[in-house]
Write an enzyme that holds these catalytic residues in place. Structure first.
Site, PDB file in Angstrom:
ATOM      1  N   ASN A  10     -86.433 -47.805 111.149  1.00 52.10           N
ATOM      2  CA  ASN A  10     -85.956 -46.583 111.540  1.00 52.10           C
ATOM      3  C   ASN A  10     -86.702 -45.391 110.669  1.00 52.10           C
ATOM      4  OD1 ASN A  10     -85.138 -44.064 111.835  1.00 52.10           O
ATOM      5  ND2 ASN A  10     -82.694 -44.590 111.264  1.00 52.10           N
ATOM      6  N   LYS A  12     -87.547 -42.739 111.031  1.00 49.00           N
ATOM      7  CA  LYS A  12     -86.709 -40.501 110.573  1.00 49.00           C
ATOM      8  C   LYS A  12     -87.890 -40.153 111.152  1.00 49.00           C
ATOM      9  CE  LYS A  12     -83.318 -43.214 108.112  1.00 49.00           C
ATOM     10  NZ  LYS A  12     -82.430 -43.009 106.799  1.00 49.00           N
ATOM     11  N   HIS A  96     -76.980 -42.653 114.480  1.00 51.96           N
ATOM     12  CA  HIS A  96     -77.507 -42.651 112.687  1.00 51.96           C
ATOM     13  C   HIS A  96     -76.171 -41.912 111.962  1.00 51.96           C
ATOM     14  CE1 HIS A  96     -79.381 -42.805 109.449  1.00 51.96           C
ATOM     15  NE2 HIS A  96     -79.443 -44.152 109.545  1.00 51.96           N
ATOM     16  N   GLU A  98     -76.171 -39.957 109.853  1.00 51.70           N
ATOM     17  CA  GLU A  98     -77.885 -38.482 110.244  1.00 51.70           C
ATOM     18  C   GLU A  98     -78.049 -37.589 111.111  1.00 51.70           C
ATOM     19  OE1 GLU A  98     -81.270 -39.938 108.779  1.00 51.70           O
ATOM     20  OE2 GLU A  98     -80.108 -41.139 106.651  1.00 51.70           O
ATOM     21  N   GLU A 168     -73.867 -49.355 108.424  1.00 48.77           N
ATOM     22  CA  GLU A 168     -74.741 -48.280 107.423  1.00 48.77           C
ATOM     23  C   GLU A 168     -73.551 -47.901 106.813  1.00 48.77           C
ATOM     24  OE1 GLU A 168     -79.389 -48.345 109.067  1.00 48.77           O
ATOM     25  OE2 GLU A 168     -77.696 -46.479 109.149  1.00 48.77           O
ATOM     26  N   GLY A 174     -80.436 -44.740 101.948  1.00 48.43           N
ATOM     27  CA  GLY A 174     -81.642 -43.739 100.919  1.00 48.43           C
ATOM     28  C   GLY A 174     -81.036 -43.019  99.609  1.00 48.43           C
ATOM     29  N   SER A 214     -80.512 -49.246 101.894  1.00 52.44           N
ATOM     30  CA  SER A 214     -81.151 -49.881 100.516  1.00 52.44           C
ATOM     31  C   SER A 214     -81.760 -50.982 100.673  1.00 52.44           C
ATOM     32  CB  SER A 214     -80.906 -49.158  99.819  1.00 52.44           C
ATOM     33  OG  SER A 214     -80.220 -48.004  99.232  1.00 52.44           O
TER      34      SER A 214
HETATM   35  P1  13P Z   1     -82.895 -46.307 103.775  1.00 52.92           P
HETATM   36  O1  13P Z   1     -83.023 -47.757 104.209  1.00 52.92           O
HETATM   37  O2  13P Z   1     -83.675 -45.716 103.038  1.00 52.92           O
HETATM   38  O3  13P Z   1     -82.171 -46.537 102.973  1.00 52.92           O
HETATM   39  O4  13P Z   1     -82.036 -45.990 105.292  1.00 52.92           O
HETATM   40  C1  13P Z   1     -81.643 -46.261 105.692  1.00 52.92           C
HETATM   41  C2  13P Z   1     -80.792 -46.120 107.097  1.00 52.92           C
HETATM   42  O5  13P Z   1     -80.676 -45.129 107.400  1.00 52.92           O
HETATM   43  C3  13P Z   1     -81.209 -47.091 108.596  1.00 52.92           C
HETATM   44  O6  13P Z   1     -80.757 -46.644 109.782  1.00 52.92           O
END
Ligand code: 13P
Length: 254
Positions: A10, A12, A96, A98, A168, A174, A214
């Site tokens: 992803n 983003k 997601h 976010e 997640e 992140g 992560s």
């Molecule tokens: P990270 O791998 O940067 O923690 O992000 C995970 C994520 O949100 C994948 O959709």
């Protein structure tokens, strides 16, 4: 029942056109031809076409990061499932954290998007996961339970068999703070039991449940080695071909 490991990147709202093409090319060139892993790249929608072109006849698929669940019409700024299919998508990430947190997406929104994705022939990657506050209040299972019931509302067992779930935990996204393999496996096992209750055991055993938060080359083998962890949804580490390929290489090859 064996489920094929599925690792998706992803990206983003990262990369620019040149970097997106270079990254896709490096992943394409670095993926071993005998890899048993299913692999997808989910770039920003503007770069889907270029990434798809770059991947050529490689087995790597592309996916959107969101869609709007309506047919063509007056929805300024939105992109629907048919458009994702048009540019060669096989997948779409939905719900997601976010988007849930920043854009106010609800389980009901995710359910409509999931329906639209399935109707267009896309594989939805439906994201769920608790916040740190919810984990500390021991609400993880109840949060995940209600997100799944809401986000998959209205799906038949046949529909459900076509989706991928991504667990997640928000506190692991992140932050460099990964769930331990035991923590993740416990939630994945809980999710699979719930899917069994909702759609029957045979379907539940078929659905891939990715872990996200992560994931790095250094922790991927242990996470992906858990019985109910069937892949990874990778953020930061998917932006470096070497790291993303390292995660794929850590996946069980059976
Ligand atoms: P990270 O791998 O940067 O923690 O992000 C995970 C994520 O949100 C994948 O959709």
């Amino acid at each position: 029942m064996s489920r094929r490991t599925f690792v998706a990147g992803n990206w983003k709202m990262n990369t620019r056109a040149d970097a997106a093409v270079a990254l896709a090319g490096a992943v394409r060139d670095g993926l071993p031809s005998d890899s048993r892993c299913e692999v997808a790249l989910c770039p920003p929608s503007l770069y889907l076409h270029a990434v798809r072109q770059t991947l050529g006849d490689s087995p790597i698929g592309v996916g959107g990061q969101n869609l709007y669940p309506e047919a063509d019409g007056a929805f300024t700024g939105e992109i629907n499932a048919a458009m994702l299919v048009d540019v060669g998508c096989r997948y779409v990430i939905l719900g997601h954290s976010e988007r849930r947190q920043l854009m106010g997406e609800t389980d009901q929104d995710v359910a409509s998007k999931c329906r639209a994705a399935l109707d267009a022939g896309l594989t939805p990657i439906v994201c769920i996961g608790e916040t740190l506050e919810q984990r500390e209040a021991e609400m993880t299972n109840s949060v995940v339970d209600s997100q799944i019931r809401g986000s998959l509302h209205g799906l038949s067992p046949e529909d459900a068999a076509r989706i991928v779930l991504a667990y997640e935990p928000v506190w692991a996204i992140g932050t460099g703070r990964t769930a331990t393999p035991e923590q993740a496996e416990a939630v994945h096992a809980f999710i699979r039991a719930l899917l069994g209750e909702l759609f029957g055991e045979a379907v539940a055993n078929q659905i891939r449940i990715q872990y996200g938060g992560s994931v790095k080359p250094g922790n991927a083998a242990e996470l992906l080695g858990q019985p109910n962890i069937d892949g990874a949804l990778v953020g930061g580490a998917s932006l470096k071909a070497e790291d993303f390929l390292g995660i794929i290489a850590a996946a069980p090859q059976s």
